[in-house]
Design an enzyme around this catalytic site. Sequence first.
Site, PDB file in Angstrom:
ATOM      1  N   CYS A   1       3.254  -4.761   6.745  1.00 31.04           N
ATOM      2  CA  CYS A   1       3.040  -4.540   5.033  1.00 31.04           C
ATOM      3  C   CYS A   1       4.325  -4.001   4.452  1.00 31.04           C
ATOM      4  CB  CYS A   1       1.889  -3.436   5.045  1.00 31.04           C
ATOM      5  SG  CYS A   1       0.249  -4.025   5.649  1.00 31.04           S
TER       6      CYS A   1
ATOM      7  N   HIS B   1       0.805  -1.133  -0.028  1.00 29.17           N
ATOM      8  CA  HIS B   1      -0.192   0.040   0.014  1.00 29.17           C
ATOM      9  C   HIS B   1       0.881   1.421  -0.064  1.00 29.17           C
ATOM     10  CE1 HIS B   1       0.738   0.949   4.359  1.00 29.17           C
ATOM     11  NE2 HIS B   1       0.673  -0.338   4.455  1.00 29.17           N
TER      12      HIS B   1
END
Length: 180
Positions: free
Chosen positions: A156, A140
């Site tokens: 992440c 992301h």
Amino acid sequence: MSRQMGRRAVLLAGLALSAGPALAQAPYARRNISSFTVQDWRDHYDGLGVATIIADTASRVLHFWNSDGSDHRLYPTSVPRSDELTRRGYTEIIRKKVGPDWTPTPSQKERFGWQYMPPGPANPLGTHAMYLGWPAYLVHGTHDTRKIGRRSSDGCIGLYNAHIEELFGLCPIGTQVKVI
């Protein structure tokens, strides 16, 4: 005598000032170059599929190849802040979202007191998110550009918003992903 010392002092000061920026940058450049590892998709996959990503957590860079290998791109990333938070192995992109909202994991709620965040400039997922086959793991964007190049995430892989927007357009659902 003092006039000669004055000239020498000025000359030495000038040399020190002119060499200063180069000396200040030298260790930084060496450290960045030595930590970067080139990856080849053939070391990890038999074929490129619809597209391929290798997220190298040691080098803090994401490699992208399109389906025929004619397009190879590199993106600097943020990576998990510890090995315990790092999931390694093979997965794929299963969903993509422009303007993602964010719900912290139970662990994040407990440790940090974080709460649900709608899309917007304060959202830690940035402008685009690609969800992996592993629950709670994503590639992301981030509005906090200080995180890129650092061990700063809870698992992440983060990219600059401009880079995730570009990558988002290149990666279809089913893009194979390996985190190393």
